[in-house]
Design an enzyme around this catalytic site. Structure first.
Site, short mmCIF file in Angstrom:
data_model
loop_
_atom_site.label_atom_id
_atom_site.label_comp_id
_atom_site.label_asym_id
_atom_site.label_seq_id
_atom_site.Cartn_x
_atom_site.Cartn_y
_atom_site.Cartn_z
N LYS A 172 2.29 8.45 -5.60
CA LYS A 172 2.49 7.04 -5.26
C LYS A 172 1.52 6.17 -6.07
CE LYS A 172 2.69 4.07 -1.12
NZ LYS A 172 2.47 3.97 0.35
N SER A 202 6.62 2.30 3.00
CA SER A 202 6.45 1.90 1.62
C SER A 202 6.44 3.03 0.60
CB SER A 202 5.14 1.12 1.50
OG SER A 202 4.03 1.97 1.75
N SER A 222 4.35 4.42 6.68
CA SER A 222 4.83 4.50 5.30
C SER A 222 4.97 5.89 4.69
CB SER A 222 3.92 3.69 4.39
OG SER A 222 4.30 2.34 4.42
N1 GLN Z 1 6.28 -0.92 7.30
C1 GLN Z 1 4.95 -1.18 7.72
C2 GLN Z 1 4.46 -2.46 7.08
O1 GLN Z 1 5.24 -3.10 6.49
C3 GLN Z 1 4.06 -0.02 7.38
C4 GLN Z 1 3.60 -0.01 5.98
C5 GLN Z 1 2.67 1.10 5.68
O2 GLN Z 1 2.52 2.05 6.45
N2 GLN Z 1 1.97 0.97 4.56
O3 GLN Z 1 3.33 -2.82 7.19
#
Ligand code: GLN
Length: 487
Positions: free
Chosen positions: A79, A154, A178
């Protein structure tokens, strides 16, 4: 060569050791697959072919020398959020375009010390803010099971690449889901460790009290192996836990007789798809047949989790992202004076969702509102953590869905941030409480889209989570790569 995609990291390691294949050949195999399949999937932001082949050559030499750590010579995609020395790292943001870190994140150091091969950087939502990878400022990654749908986020690039067989395994990060949500939507395994189990040094920060790094893999055994490598105390991260790291793979294959499985009633919410609910119920029944005993439990503050999370994570993000002002990193847009330069750089460099969160976070921290929002959210966070502590006196692990729905269409939720936020209801409380949890494929819906099962554990109880996950996977079998990536 195609059965390479069905092998665990350990099995691939055996092939490498016996010289049935070299790391260079294995790396070429994945590079070819990326060239063939990634033009529509769009999981990679860049492919570092020369760098990968050089790492593979080095790994081949180390194999000759008898050095055989489990990921030696294994091609991985990473990532785009971990500082990697000498390789542009952008967090999928325009503001970090051209930023080449002068050092390696601790997890990258550990992978390197173990001889992994770096294929390239994987797409994500900008600064990890999102649940669909549509907030990337470069490209939208698609779901390998249906190219019209999102892969989750994400860490959507990581989950899509692992699911389509465009790398052996990957690392993601999880602040509110995420790792687990994209793993669930793409039908792969993703584990968020206990807060502090893995060092965050060199991870580009989103919300520092929630962020954790973890593996995204095609099977539980790979997940356990990778976690054993990246976990452990690090003097460079004062929040990392100074506890010894067990050999997680040693727990695989132990039976789960007598294990008490907590089923939190609050997670079976309205709006959950019927197929998801059925798949979770069938999974609980499967574990029961293997000797585990389900108990109903309650986590009464669950309904406040999403609101609490969006106060805490935006507050921390607004502070963490203050450093991107055009002076030290990446993009600079010149202005008539320094303030003008800051403004222009931040206006041009950040995308819509990131701006929204910086504004929200600045608001909840501002002097007149701090007590009403940030302080209150911190208190509710404690209540949420206590819910888990209480419930864990009645059970050893908990089972829930990961996401109330399967993968949605590209564009479907982009104009409706609230719906997007609410879909993280099953993953967010786990981050607020700092607990470990895995997302495991447990079935498909009527449109052949993967469904994920979440197993939540007590702090530092990753071993038990993996033990249950492995027992489950053994019964259900590992899902193959979607057909379109096998042709
Ligand atoms: N979907 C969540 C957010 O938008 C989690 C994102 C994440 O875990 N980085 O914050």
């Amino acid at each position: 060569m195609d059965n390479i995609l069905d092998m665990t990291i350990r099995e691939l390691g055996d092939l490498l050791k016996k010289r049935k294949i070299s790391s260079v050949e294995l790396t070429r195999f994945f590079l070819d697959r990326i060239k063939k399949y990634d033009s529509d999937l769009q999981s990679y932001l860049n492919i570092t072919e020369g760098y990968a082949l050089k790492m593979a050559e080095d790994a081949d030499k180390r194999i000759d020398g008898g050095d055989n750590g489990i990921i030696l010579g294994i091609p991985m995609g990473i990532k785009d959020i971990f500082c990697t020395r000498g390789i542009e790292t952008t967090c999928a943001s325009q503001i970090l375009k051209g930023f080449v870190p002068p050092y390696d994140a601790t997890v990258i150091q550990r992978l390197k010390a173990n001889g992994y091969v770096h294929l390239g950087r994987l797409n994500m939502d900008e600064f990890a803010m999102g649940s669909s990878t549509e907030n990337s400022s470069f490209q939208v990654t698609k779901n390998p099971w249906d190219i019209k749908r999102i892969p989750g986020g994400s860490s959507g690039g990581s989950a899509a690449a692992v699911a389509a067989g465009l790398c052996v395994a990957s690392l993601g990060t999880d602040t509110g889901g995420s790792i687990r949500q994209p793993a669930s939507l793409c039908g792969v395994v993703g584990l968020k460790p206990t807060y502090g189990r893995v060092s965050r040094y060199g991870l580009i920060a989103f919300a520092s009290s929630l962020d954790q790094i973890g593996p995204i893999t095609r099977n539980v055994s790979d997940c356990a192996g990778l976690l054993s490598i990246i976990a452990g105390h690090d003097p460079m991260d004062s929040t990392s836990i100074p506890e010894p790291v067990p050999d997680y793979t040693a727990y695989l294959g132990r039976d789960i007789k007598g294990m008490r499985i907590g089923i939190p009633q609050e997670y079976f919410i309205e709006g959950m798809e019927k197929d998801v609910k059925q798949a979770i119920e069938a999974s609980i029944a499967l574990l029961e047949r293997n000797g585990a005993s389900p108990v109903n439990i309650s986590l009464p503050h669950t309904e406040y989790a999403v609101a609490t999370y969006y106060i805490i994570c935006t507050a921390e993000a607004s502070s963490n992202l203050a450093r991107y002002d055009g002076v030290k990193y990446g993009l600079r847009v010149d202005g008539k004076d320094i303030i003008d330069m800051y403004k222009k750089t931040r206006f041009r460099g950040f995308g819509r969702e990131v701006k929204r969160r910086i504004i929200l976070g600045t608001y909840v921290l501002s002097s007149g509102y701090y007590d009403a929002y940030y302080r209150k959210a911190s208190k509710v966070r404690t209540l949420i953590r206590r819910d888990f502590e209480n419930a864990f006196s009645q059970c050893d692990i908990m089972i829930t869905p990961v996401s109330p729905t399967t993968a949605f269409m590209v564009g479907e939720r982009m104009d409706d941030p609230l719906t997007m936020y609410l879909s993280d209801i099953c993953t967010i409380p786990v981050n607020l409480a700092g607990l470990p949890a895995i997302s495991l494929p447990c079935g498909f819906d009527h449109s052949n889209l993967p469904i994920g099962l979440q197993i939540i554990g007590r702090p530092l109880d990753e071993a038990r989570i993996l033990q249950v996950a492995y027992a489950f996977e053994k019964e259900r079998g590992v899902k193959r790569i979607p057909d379109r990536y096998m042709q």
